[in-house]
Design a protein around this motif. Structure first.
Motif, PDB file in Angstrom:
ATOM      1  N   LYS A 147       0.814  -1.227   0.000  1.00 56.84           N
ATOM      2  CA  LYS A 147       0.000   0.000   0.000  1.00 56.84           C
ATOM      3  C   LYS A 147       0.844   1.271   0.000  1.00 56.84           C
ATOM      4  CE  LYS A 147      -0.688  -0.273   4.966  1.00 56.84           C
ATOM      5  NZ  LYS A 147      -1.619  -0.569   6.037  1.00 56.84           N
ATOM      6  N   GLU A 148       2.089   1.189   0.437  1.00 62.24           N
ATOM      7  CA  GLU A 148       2.952   2.371   0.424  1.00 62.24           C
ATOM      8  C   GLU A 148       3.336   2.777  -1.005  1.00 62.24           C
ATOM      9  OE1 GLU A 148       3.040   0.424   4.293  1.00 62.24           O
ATOM     10  OE2 GLU A 148       3.573  -0.357   2.315  1.00 62.24           O
ATOM     11  N   LEU A 149       3.297   1.828  -1.944  1.00 58.00           N
ATOM     12  CA  LEU A 149       3.667   2.113  -3.331  1.00 58.00           C
ATOM     13  C   LEU A 149       2.479   2.063  -4.296  1.00 58.00           C
ATOM     14  CD1 LEU A 149       7.051   0.170  -3.553  1.00 58.00           C
ATOM     15  CD2 LEU A 149       6.704   2.615  -3.247  1.00 58.00           C
ATOM     16  N   VAL A 150       1.557   1.154  -4.062  1.00 56.82           N
ATOM     17  CA  VAL A 150       0.353   1.063  -4.892  1.00 56.82           C
ATOM     18  C   VAL A 150      -0.747   1.766  -4.109  1.00 56.82           C
ATOM     19  CG1 VAL A 150      -1.287  -0.459  -6.049  1.00 56.82           C
ATOM     20  CG2 VAL A 150       1.133  -1.087  -5.918  1.00 56.82           C
ATOM     21  N   VAL A 151      -1.028   2.999  -4.507  1.00 57.44           N
ATOM     22  CA  VAL A 151      -1.911   3.852  -3.706  1.00 57.44           C
ATOM     23  C   VAL A 151      -3.383   3.753  -4.085  1.00 57.44           C
ATOM     24  CG1 VAL A 151      -0.071   5.456  -3.072  1.00 57.44           C
ATOM     25  CG2 VAL A 151      -1.386   5.875  -5.152  1.00 57.44           C
ATOM     26  N   GLU A 152      -3.676   3.158  -5.254  1.00 54.48           N
ATOM     27  CA  GLU A 152      -5.076   2.998  -5.665  1.00 54.48           C
ATOM     28  C   GLU A 152      -5.196   1.840  -6.644  1.00 54.48           C
ATOM     29  OE1 GLU A 152      -8.635   5.471  -7.996  1.00 54.48           O
ATOM     30  OE2 GLU A 152      -6.681   6.414  -7.730  1.00 54.48           O
ATOM     31  N   ILE A 153      -6.233   1.047  -6.446  1.00 56.40           N
ATOM     32  CA  ILE A 153      -6.596  -0.002  -7.409  1.00 56.40           C
ATOM     33  C   ILE A 153      -8.058   0.219  -7.743  1.00 56.40           C
ATOM     34  CG2 ILE A 153      -6.860  -2.466  -7.819  1.00 56.40           C
ATOM     35  CD1 ILE A 153      -4.616  -2.953  -5.790  1.00 56.40           C
ATOM     36  N   ALA A 156     -13.267  -1.049 -11.386  1.00 56.97           N
ATOM     37  CA  ALA A 156     -14.307  -0.595 -12.315  1.00 56.97           C
ATOM     38  C   ALA A 156     -13.709  -0.010 -13.587  1.00 56.97           C
ATOM     39  CB  ALA A 156     -15.207   0.436 -11.634  1.00 56.97           C
ATOM     40  N   LYS A 157     -12.568   0.666 -13.463  1.00 53.00           N
ATOM     41  CA  LYS A 157     -11.940   1.304 -14.630  1.00 53.00           C
ATOM     42  C   LYS A 157     -10.640   0.615 -15.057  1.00 53.00           C
ATOM     43  CE  LYS A 157     -14.042   5.770 -13.747  1.00 53.00           C
ATOM     44  NZ  LYS A 157     -13.813   7.189 -13.486  1.00 53.00           N
ATOM     45  N   SER A 158     -10.321  -0.512 -14.427  1.00 56.39           N
ATOM     46  CA  SER A 158      -9.150  -1.332 -14.789  1.00 56.39           C
ATOM     47  C   SER A 158      -7.833  -0.553 -14.804  1.00 56.39           C
ATOM     48  CB  SER A 158      -9.358  -2.002 -16.154  1.00 56.39           C
ATOM     49  OG  SER A 158     -10.476  -2.843 -16.117  1.00 56.39           O
ATOM     50  N   PHE A 159      -7.566   0.141 -13.700  1.00 59.94           N
ATOM     51  CA  PHE A 159      -6.273   0.808 -13.582  1.00 59.94           C
ATOM     52  C   PHE A 159      -5.800   0.777 -12.143  1.00 59.94           C
ATOM     53  CE2 PHE A 159      -8.884   4.517 -12.455  1.00 59.94           C
ATOM     54  CZ  PHE A 159      -8.132   5.120 -11.455  1.00 59.94           C
ATOM     55  N   LEU A 160      -4.513   1.011 -11.973  1.00 63.62           N
ATOM     56  CA  LEU A 160      -3.960   1.222 -10.640  1.00 63.62           C
ATOM     57  C   LEU A 160      -3.026   2.412 -10.687  1.00 63.62           C
ATOM     58  CD1 LEU A 160      -0.835  -0.110 -10.496  1.00 63.62           C
ATOM     59  CD2 LEU A 160      -2.177  -2.184 -10.497  1.00 63.62           C
ATOM     60  N   ARG A 161      -2.836   2.990  -9.525  1.00 63.38           N
ATOM     61  CA  ARG A 161      -1.994   4.179  -9.400  1.00 63.38           C
ATOM     62  C   ARG A 161      -0.862   3.853  -8.440  1.00 63.38           C
ATOM     63  NH1 ARG A 161      -3.707   8.524 -11.200  1.00 63.38           N
ATOM     64  NH2 ARG A 161      -5.909   8.055 -10.849  1.00 63.38           N
ATOM     65  N   ILE A 162       0.352   4.157  -8.884  1.00 62.90           N
ATOM     66  CA  ILE A 162       1.501   3.905  -8.015  1.00 62.90           C
ATOM     67  C   ILE A 162       2.134   5.228  -7.615  1.00 62.90           C
ATOM     68  CG2 ILE A 162       1.956   1.627  -8.995  1.00 62.90           C
ATOM     69  CD1 ILE A 162       4.336   2.841 -10.494  1.00 62.90           C
ATOM     70  N   LYS A 163       2.812   5.184  -6.507  1.00 63.85           N
ATOM     71  CA  LYS A 163       3.548   6.348  -6.029  1.00 63.85           C
ATOM     72  C   LYS A 163       4.560   6.741  -7.097  1.00 63.85           C
ATOM     73  CE  LYS A 163       5.323   7.765  -1.576  1.00 63.85           C
ATOM     74  NZ  LYS A 163       4.152   8.550  -1.255  1.00 63.85           N
ATOM     75  N   SER A 164       4.708   8.019  -7.307  1.00 64.88           N
ATOM     76  CA  SER A 164       5.692   8.494  -8.282  1.00 64.88           C
ATOM     77  C   SER A 164       7.083   8.081  -7.816  1.00 64.88           C
ATOM     78  CB  SER A 164       5.604  10.009  -8.423  1.00 64.88           C
ATOM     79  OG  SER A 164       4.353  10.353  -8.970  1.00 64.88           O
ATOM     80  N   LEU A 165       7.784   7.368  -8.686  1.00 73.69           N
ATOM     81  CA  LEU A 165       9.108   6.851  -8.347  1.00 73.69           C
ATOM     82  C   LEU A 165      10.141   7.408  -9.318  1.00 73.69           C
ATOM     83  CD1 LEU A 165       8.022   3.136  -7.856  1.00 73.69           C
ATOM     84  CD2 LEU A 165       8.525   4.774  -6.045  1.00 73.69           C
TER      85      LEU A 165
END
Length: 172
Positions: A147-153, A156-165
């Protein structure tokens, strides 16, 4: 039947036959997998032929017997066959849970809402699961599924958001 990544989960492969009654030792990709009598397994052979069979007996660890396999020679013909299980045959999960395979082909955005790639597979470093992501520039990179790196799953819209690295902006 054709194995489709969105409908089937890869479990492992047949490592070897055992006994004279057609038992099979399974090498599971996750180390161990809970199979039950009555489970249907889908086998894909090296020549791309496929077969679905019912599990009739389970011995721990990782040993099974299948319907219509009653001798060692037949069981040996399954050696190295890949084993899949239908997603619909897996146990129902709570709303907060998911199977990794459900994230395959999800778009991957950073926190600035920039599309950086697509989830193409999974791995593990024994501490946590890893997302295998194909960057828009073509290279593969791995992000721990924490959860520290993958901030959203967003299913419904088939995407995930990761922390900017650092290094994922394509400038390096």
């Amino acid at each position: 039947m054709t194995i489709n990544d969105s409908e089937y989960v890869y479990l492992g492969f047949v490592a070897k036959a055992f006994g004279i009654k057609g038992g099979m030792s399974i090498s599971f990709s996750s180390g161990i997998c809970n199979l039950s009598v009555g489970d249907y397994l889908h086998f894909v052979f090296n020549d791309k032929t496929e077969k679905s069979l019912l599990v009739t007996s389970v011995m721990r660890p990782n040993r099974i017997f299948l319907e219509s396999i009653s001798d060692r020679n037949t069981a040996e013909s399954f050696k190295n066959a890949k084993i899949y299980k239908s997603l619909k045959d897996l146990p129902q999960l709570s709303d907060a849970e998911y199977y990794l395979v459900q994230l395959k082909n999800f778009a991957v955005f950073n926190e600035e809402d920039i599309l950086i790639g697509t989830v193409v597979g999974f791995s593990s470093n024994n501490a946590q699961d890893l997302l295998e992501i194909k960057h828009n520039l073509g290279h593969i990179f791995y992000v721990p599924l924490v959860k520290e790196l993958v901030v959203e799953i967003n299913f419904a819209k088939s995407f995930l958001r990761i922390k900017s690295l650092e290094g994922l902006d394509g400038k390096d």
